[in-house]
Scaffold this active site. Structure first.
Site, short mmCIF file in Angstrom:
data_model
loop_
_atom_site.label_atom_id
_atom_site.label_comp_id
_atom_site.label_asym_id
_atom_site.label_seq_id
_atom_site.Cartn_x
_atom_site.Cartn_y
_atom_site.Cartn_z
N GLU A 427 9.13 5.87 -12.06
CA GLU A 427 8.51 5.31 -10.86
C GLU A 427 7.85 6.41 -10.01
O GLU A 427 6.74 6.23 -9.52
CB GLU A 427 9.57 4.55 -10.05
CG GLU A 427 9.10 3.89 -8.76
CD GLU A 427 8.17 2.69 -8.98
OE1 GLU A 427 7.92 2.29 -10.12
OE2 GLU A 427 7.67 2.17 -7.97
N THR A 558 -6.96 -6.67 -8.68
CA THR A 558 -5.86 -5.71 -8.67
C THR A 558 -4.61 -6.29 -9.34
O THR A 558 -3.68 -5.56 -9.66
CB THR A 558 -5.56 -5.22 -7.23
OG1 THR A 558 -4.69 -4.09 -7.33
CG2 THR A 558 -4.90 -6.32 -6.39
#
Ligand code: NAG
Ligand code: NAG
Length: 567
Positions: A427, A558
């Site tokens: 992450e 997106t």
């Protein structure tokens, strides 16, 4: 195959006396419509031929054909994801892939179903899509139990539905899966939802409220916002918002304006990001915005400046609107200049080369961030969208320098993927900048981080993998724009790793730690809808033939929903 209800049209009952009146009435109405059309031509033109751009690589010489085996494997992963959700969590927002339970944190309209529909359509999974369309037609967008987040709702639900309409209008969905009346109803649903979201834009600046209450039809601050007269007790005077939240509705609303002929949607989205695009606030870095931003004044109240999560899709939409919007739009050049300014600012101020480490001599280019005057040598997985987006810009705006730069950023993202034992990137991660005037803000603290740094030149600061698409999304752009086979291979490596480590009994799990290969113990019982909307879609589009959803005629939102370029 589940069928979709057909809406019968009532027939005129003919009799001789009324037929003259009928003929006269038809004539009058026809004349009226002709006159009206002449004065105000309809904007609703679902079958207009798209006017494309020249984005994709053009000299494939046969190398752009589908890689059948790999494409089939990804499509099988989508079938599996869909089947498990359908059997165990149908109608809920998301399935829990380890336990088979379900969760609804996106207002419970079945986020997975709406968000995954355009992937099903592109892959030609028609039986699955029919089933999804039946659900979509039955959603009641008029009511919502919890406050609605306009950003998430626009990109997942509104974008998902509009993409289905566009794919149908482009002739890509067969009539027995979706027919015209059902297509019109999906568009009506989209309008209902957009109208319910409308109070979001009721602010002095036009920037959206972070939430909307569908019952009271009022905008609201986010749940964490503290109201207080005492300045010591509150962080900000008014609700604040980040660039991505205020700047990621223009593609969806442009498409909605085109389909309905109602310009209000595009207008409100334009006002929503106007305080950023035409900022009176002079950021010291060209094209970049400072955040967060006060929605009542339009001024930044913080000094956070980057391309990572929370800011990302504002920059993405500056570019993509110039591919999507009609060429007559007077603002396109401003958007282009803002995008180019921010891309060069990213190169100059945010990107940073890693210093060699004891066992790893290669250097990599990563994307850092600026927070309150302080450079942070830390990148998030979300920022791996930037290589693909900047590469797209380099082609559209003919900027060879940005091409080289974006491919270097992509190599950086690949390095973090291939360095971990699972071959999946974390992450967030950090590195020691090779050139820096200050002490690095973040240093490897634990023994494990020092070990990671020594071996790879970076260390992990958050070890999760959340099923995110950004790396494979950028690989899709790299493959379609450069035509270089290696990007297809990199995508295959990533998919093989996800198949090995994330596949769980009820879907694809997230991982607690990409640095561990401990099988089931590593699973996190969550599967976000973007796994199906984006990750699997971009992987499949990388292995299928290059003419499918060509970048010359489609713009991806997106959330990975394709919209037609009609310019
Ligand atoms: C296709 O052919 C052209 C001209 O011969 C060449 O420049 C190009 O590199 C080839 N493309 C691929 C992908 O092999
Ligand atoms: C557009 O924005 C205005 C506020 O400027 C708001 O009152 C209106 O409801 C919005 N309409 C839509 C469709 O978003």
């Amino acid at each position: 195959m589940p069928s979709i209800r057909r809406w019968g049209k009532s027939k005129f009952e003919r009799n001789p006396e009324s037929s003259f009146k009928l003929l006269a009435a038809v004539l009058v109405i026809t004349l009226y419509l002709l006159l009206k059309e002449f004065q105000h031509p309809t904007v609703h033109q679902p079958f207009t031929t798209p006017v494309g751009a020249t984005i994709q690589y053009a000299q494939w010489n046969g190398t752009g054909k589908a890689h059948e085996l790999r494409a089939t494997k990804v499509r099988d992963a989508m079938k599996y994801t869909f089947r498990k959700y359908r059997e165990n969590a149908w109608g809920y927002d998301d399935i829990l892939p380890v336990s088979g339970g379900s969760s609804s944190s996106r207002n419970g309209w079945g986020a997975f179903i709406v968000d995954s529909a355009s992937t099903l359509a592109l892959m030609g999974l028609w039986e699955e899509l029919s089933h999804s369309i039946e659900h979509i037609l039955g959603i009641d967008f008029d009511t919502a139990e919890n406050p609605v987040d306009p950003f998430e709702t626009t990109i997942r639900y509104l974008g998902g539905m509009l993409s289905i309409v566009d794919l149908y209008d482009a002739g890509l969905i067969p009539e027995d899966v979706l027919h015209e009346e059902a297509r019109d109803l999906i568009l009506e649903h989209a309008v209902t939802l957009a109208e319910k979201l409308a109070p979001a834009y009721d602010t002095p600046t036009g920037m959206p409220w972070p939430r909307v209450d569908f019952d009271t039809q009022q905008g609201e601050p986010s749940p964490t916002f503290v109201f207080s007269d005492d300045p010591n007790k509150r962080e900000y005077d008014h609700p604040v918002i980040g660039p991505a939240r205020t700047g990621s509705s223009i593609l969806e609303n442009r498409v909605l304006a085109r389909m309905t002929g109602n310009p209000i949607y595009a207008k409100n989205s334009t006002l929503a990001w106007a305080p950023l695009v035409w900022s009176k606030w002079k950021s010291p870095w060209k094209g970049m915005v400072d955040a967060p931003i006060d929605i009542m004044t339009g001024s930044p109240v913080g000094r956070s400046r980057h391309w990572d999560g929370g800011h990302d899709s504002y920059y993405e939409y500056l570019l993509k609107i110039t591919l999507l919007a009609p060429q007559a739009d007077p603002h396109l050049d401003v958007y282009k200049q803002r995008f180019l300014g921010s891309a060069y600012s990213l190169r100059k101020h945010l990107s940073s080369r890693s210093a060699p480490a004891p066992e790893h001599f290669m250097q990599h280019v990563f994307i850092g961030r600026q927070d309150d005057q302080q450079y942070q040598n830390q990148q998030g997985h979300l920022a791996c969208f930037a290589p693909g987006t900047i590469l797209l810009a380099s082609k559209h705006y003919d900027q060879p320098y940005l091409r080289t730069f974006s491919l270097a950023l992509l190599e950086g993202c690949r390095h973090v993927y291939t360095s971990t034992p699972t071959k999946i990137g974390p992450e967030t991660w950090s590195w020691t900048p090779k050139f820096s005037y200050d002490e690095p803000f973040i240093s490897p603290l634990t023994e494990r981080q020092q070990e990671e740094w020594s071996q790879t030149g970076f260390w992990i600061t958050d070890s999760k993998y959340q099923g995110r698409p950004e790396y494979v999304e950028s690989l899709f752009y790299a493959w379609r724009i450069t035509g270089e086979q290696r990007y297809r291979d990199w995508a295959w490596e990533a998919f093989a790793a996800m198949e090995e480590h994330c596949k769980a009994p009820f879907g694809y799990a997230q991982l607690a730690d990409v640095w561990e290969t401990k099988g089931e113990d590593n699973w996190v019982d969550m599967q976000e809808s973007f796994w199906a909307a984006e990750t699997l879609k971009y992987l499949w589009l990388t292995f299928t033939g290059v003419e499918t959803a060509s970048l010359d005629t489609w713009v991806f939102s997106t959330e990975g929903h394709p919209f037609r370029m009609i310019r």
